[in-house]
Design an enzyme around this catalytic site. Sequence first.
Site, PDB file in Angstrom:
ATOM      1  N   THR A  72      -1.978   2.624  -8.163  1.00 52.13           N
ATOM      2  CA  THR A  72      -3.126   3.291  -8.791  1.00 52.13           C
ATOM      3  C   THR A  72      -2.671   4.325  -9.809  1.00 52.13           C
ATOM      4  OG1 THR A  72      -4.467   2.952  -6.810  1.00 52.13           O
ATOM      5  CG2 THR A  72      -5.186   4.669  -8.330  1.00 52.13           C
ATOM      6  N   SER A 120       0.833  -1.194   0.000  1.00 50.11           N
ATOM      7  CA  SER A 120       0.000   0.000   0.000  1.00 50.11           C
ATOM      8  C   SER A 120       0.877   1.257   0.000  1.00 50.11           C
ATOM      9  CB  SER A 120      -0.903   0.000   1.238  1.00 50.11           C
ATOM     10  OG  SER A 120      -1.732   1.140   1.245  1.00 50.11           O
ATOM     11  N   GLY A 121       0.570   2.173  -0.924  1.00 57.30           N
ATOM     12  CA  GLY A 121       1.322   3.419  -1.012  1.00 57.30           C
ATOM     13  C   GLY A 121       2.514   3.349  -1.945  1.00 57.30           C
ATOM     14  N   SER A 170      -5.357   5.462  -0.777  1.00 55.46           N
ATOM     15  CA  SER A 170      -5.273   4.003  -0.815  1.00 55.46           C
ATOM     16  C   SER A 170      -6.531   3.404  -1.422  1.00 55.46           C
ATOM     17  CB  SER A 170      -5.087   3.470   0.612  1.00 55.46           C
ATOM     18  OG  SER A 170      -5.045   2.068   0.613  1.00 55.46           O
ATOM     19  N   SER A 171      -6.353   2.460  -2.354  1.00 56.00           N
ATOM     20  CA  SER A 171      -7.497   1.742  -2.929  1.00 56.00           C
ATOM     21  C   SER A 171      -8.016   0.772  -1.895  1.00 56.00           C
ATOM     22  CB  SER A 171      -7.060   0.979  -4.191  1.00 56.00           C
ATOM     23  OG  SER A 171      -6.609   1.853  -5.186  1.00 56.00           O
ATOM     24  N   ASN A 201      -1.030   5.478   3.229  1.00 54.31           N
ATOM     25  CA  ASN A 201      -1.250   6.000   1.876  1.00 54.31           C
ATOM     26  C   ASN A 201      -2.417   6.976   1.901  1.00 54.31           C
ATOM     27  OD1 ASN A 201      -1.551   6.412  -0.854  1.00 54.31           O
ATOM     28  ND2 ASN A 201      -1.959   4.280  -1.374  1.00 54.31           N
ATOM     29  N   GLY A 261      -2.748  -3.059  -2.033  1.00 55.75           N
ATOM     30  CA  GLY A 261      -1.424  -3.596  -1.786  1.00 55.75           C
ATOM     31  C   GLY A 261      -1.341  -4.358  -0.484  1.00 55.75           C
ATOM     32  N   GLU A 295      -0.682  -5.204   3.180  1.00 52.03           N
ATOM     33  CA  GLU A 295      -0.851  -4.269   4.296  1.00 52.03           C
ATOM     34  C   GLU A 295      -0.438  -4.894   5.625  1.00 52.03           C
ATOM     35  OE1 GLU A 295      -4.497  -1.397   2.817  1.00 52.03           O
ATOM     36  OE2 GLU A 295      -4.900  -2.932   4.326  1.00 52.03           O
TER      37      GLU A 295
END
Length: 1106
Positions: free
Chosen positions: A134, A129-130, A182-183, A179, A406, A408
Amino acid sequence: MEFKPSLAVDRCLHVTFFMHEAKYHWQSQNVKHSGVDDMVLLSKINEDAIVENLKKRYADDYIFTYIGPVLISVNPFKQMPYFTDREIEIYQGAAQYENPPHVYALTDNMYRNMLIEGENQCVIISGESGAGKTVAAKYIMGYISKVSGGGSKVQHVKDIILQSNPLLEAFGNAKTIRNNNSSRFGKYFEIQFSRGGEPDGGKISNFLLEKSRVVSQNESERNFHIYYQLIEGTDAQQKECLGLVTPDYYCYLNQSGTYKVDGTNDSKDFKETMEAMQVIGIPGDTQTQVLQIIAGILHLGNISFIEAGNYAQVECTDLLAFPAYLLGIDLNRLQDKLTSRKMDSKWGGKSESINVTLNQEQATYTRDALAKALYARLFDYLVEAVNKAIQKPTEEFSTGVLDIYGFEIFQRNGFEQFCINFVNEKLQQIFIELTLKAEQEEYVQEGIRWTPIEYFNNKIVCDLIENKLNPPGIMSVLDDVCATMHATGEGVDGTLLQKLQAAVGTHEHFNHWSSGFVIHHYAGKVSYDINGFCERNRDVLFPDLIELMQSSEYKSISSLFPENLNTDKKGRPTTASSKIKKQANDLVNTLMKCTPHYIRCIKPNETKRARDWEESRVRHQVEYLGLRENIRVRRAGFAYRRVFNKFLMRYAILTAETWPCWRGPEQKGVLHILRSVNMDSDQYQMGRTKVFVKNPESLFLLEEMRERKFDTFARIIQKCWRRFIARKKYEKMREEASDILYNSKERRKNSINRNFVGDYLGLEHRPELRQFLAKRERIDFADSVNKFDRRFKVIKRDLILTPKGVYLIGREKVKKGEEKGQIKEVLKRKLEFGSISGVSLSTKQDDFFILHESQYDSLLESNFKTEFLSLLSKRYEEVAKRKLTISFTDRLEFRVRKEGWGGGSSRLVVLQRGQGDLAQLKPGGKTLVITIGDGLPKSSKPSRKSDQQFGDRPRNNVSSRAHQNGAAKFNRPPTHHPSDITYSSPQKQSWQPSSAPPKLGTQRAPRAPAHNEYNQGNMDFLNVPDEGVSGRQRKRSISHRPPPPQPRPQKPRCRALYQYIGQDTDEISFECNDVFELVREDPSGWWTGKIRGKEGLFPGNYVEKI
């Protein structure tokens, strides 16, 4: 994994990246090198070398690096300057090695391979993540949108594809600790293409929205972006209608105490979200109801409960009004369904429904379940709206972009992190299967010499999570516990932990602790808090709540709950873990059917600041992503492999033996091609069914040679087509010019079929003449002409015609100053089109014409008068909006300029019939008498050349290009045949040809080529007989002096009428009046001559034979 070539390789590209306020050029000598572009080229292969290389490039703003075809991307946490239209142009159609690593290069390779191979493609973007997944997906979709063609319908699809990003980000992304964007859902976006490569459809598959975020967030995190956009972006009237105030008022937003995100403008983003809904085609009233649902969820979260005799009651009933109003449901029914539940009980085969009053904890759970269900179903509706807008009945080609949450690790990791990390584990398995495991297995199957490389296969972790039996995986145990669960509470989670310990407690990748369990993922150990696992896995929405929402007065809201509550339910209800497991495996199957491409994203720091570099964090990611093993396999393996028949199909064009069809075993055909391009034997191996090429550079050699072949053929076709078009153009120009003189003036023999050149002075290289024109002023015509003054004295003038007027330029001696005595060009006259009243010519074949102007007239003589008149007429009509007056008479009168005190007067030119083609001038007083012989009839027109005779100059010459003499460019004429010599008047065809040489394009019978004499009967008997011995003795008796040596036969010579500058290596150059040897005449008009020791081609209409 197969590396496939791009379409165009043989290009000269210039790439400039702006870094540290300096320009860097990939081809220049002073380019700043930052590590290596492709880590396959690292001298040492270990984690230290990989991290150091990434660090060097990151410090110099190079965020992309290759491992063969795999792209490594490091998040820069700032906007980089190399994502403009210029970079799109640079990377389009280019090979990977031509430019620095870039996401555009990978995208272009993917797009071109889809078109070339006719195979579906996908790009798998992975990382924690981050790490920038994306953003990478956005650039991929933006690039495809830019480089693919299409009309208005295709553009509409492109707009929807691009606009789906801000819409789904608003409803599916949120700020987390790791993030800011974050998605919180997984997305696989398939862009569907036509056979021509235009995007004409698409489909989005979404996975596991983190709907628990709707009702609770960790410290320093936010709810989904749309809530803050709604509060900040709506106007005063909308706020009043939706009951919106500041975010700290809402319980669903104020738990974390975080409302703003650095660098995010929620108000601006809200406008983009609403525009996206408009583009996608969501109706206006539905858009309003979407906002009502979001606001209704916020108000729903403010409803709190108190305990009254072990039963829940709504603490403040006034808070029920706004959510009931916004959702279109009855206020009392909402209160009832939040505090009670209808349950079915069965006794002795009979069933009855009873209402059960809920306690405070159960009421709070029910409220949150409704809020989460509303949001999740709204999100599914938006995804479906995008799909409906771009759906396509039949699928041809597709390119998939996987942008998924991502890996985590948080301070507290719950059920959502467990599911997210499971999906990432599956993606890592795909990468291992295709880049490490499958590749090595293929070498063994094909009989390729290979030393196996060890790597960690994370299939053991995937099995720990998803196995059904022997032993059952974590998800199977979780589903079993949930199936026996009848109410919420702490006990059920404890039961789960005990059963996990019994089932998988001895697994090497599993440990347990007091409040949960630990899984040793590929990316590291993660501790999961067991609290809430069962509750979130059940994911049950009670029928009472479904029935309540189906009663909404808004159709778009009630349609979100389409369940039929009257049907009997059989079997276990679907759990969240079983859903995500099925979705993950379906996703893997979809990806395995495509040709995969990989982007491995790396997060360089936790501060989210540009230039920060945390060595240990990057090293950890490099290790768990398996980059070292990836490099080792790429270095030891082969960059490209292809089955024999496909290789032959692509590269057969490289040799005459394999094109168009190889006759023989396919393997031998492949070997023949490889040997014909001199590829080193250590650069390839022949398998049982495939050829393996080791280095990308060897593949690029094949691609370059293939492209050059196609380029050569394309140039031949273009050359022929341009010559054809040019010939048609000049034929049309000749016809239009001839129409001006048709039935009014006799034509000269050698001018009727002459090509029009335009610039006979070479103004491009004559700045002394260009100085009188405007900058970049176009030249229509330029020639050196004779001008006659009042005494009929000849003066040389340069006549120039442009879109702005007619220029007459002369020369004068400077009378004073530093340049005294020098000859300088002087603008004698400029005639505006508006001041020209007409043109007068005679009816004879002479070259005289008079330009009539308001002040005084000009009597001029030019060999190219027809061309000049044609162009002057066109320009005059464009400017004056009327046709130019052209008169024909043998008594031409023109006015002369006033001089001194005397007034202007007129002069007379009288044309009379004489002998010969040259005009004879006899001035007398104010009259000039010109006598000239008859020319071609007035009805003569230029001949049209047959399309079948569209040819080239003589075969033994090098191929030509349009030559440039001065500024003019024209194509060389086609080869003509004797049968082409036609004029409009039949009686003229029997005339003897003039001794003057034909002008370029004049059609005249060529002399018989040398080889023809062997194909005809022996005609030597017609020649003058040899004088023999008798003749020699006779001559000797006349004079006793020894005979002079036999003179060498005189070779034909010619004199240049105009300057010509050769434009090809096989052409010669000469100045006006140069005399040189004429080696060969050719009917095409391109003759061969020899001057100053050089032999070459020149246009025959520029010379006269002597």
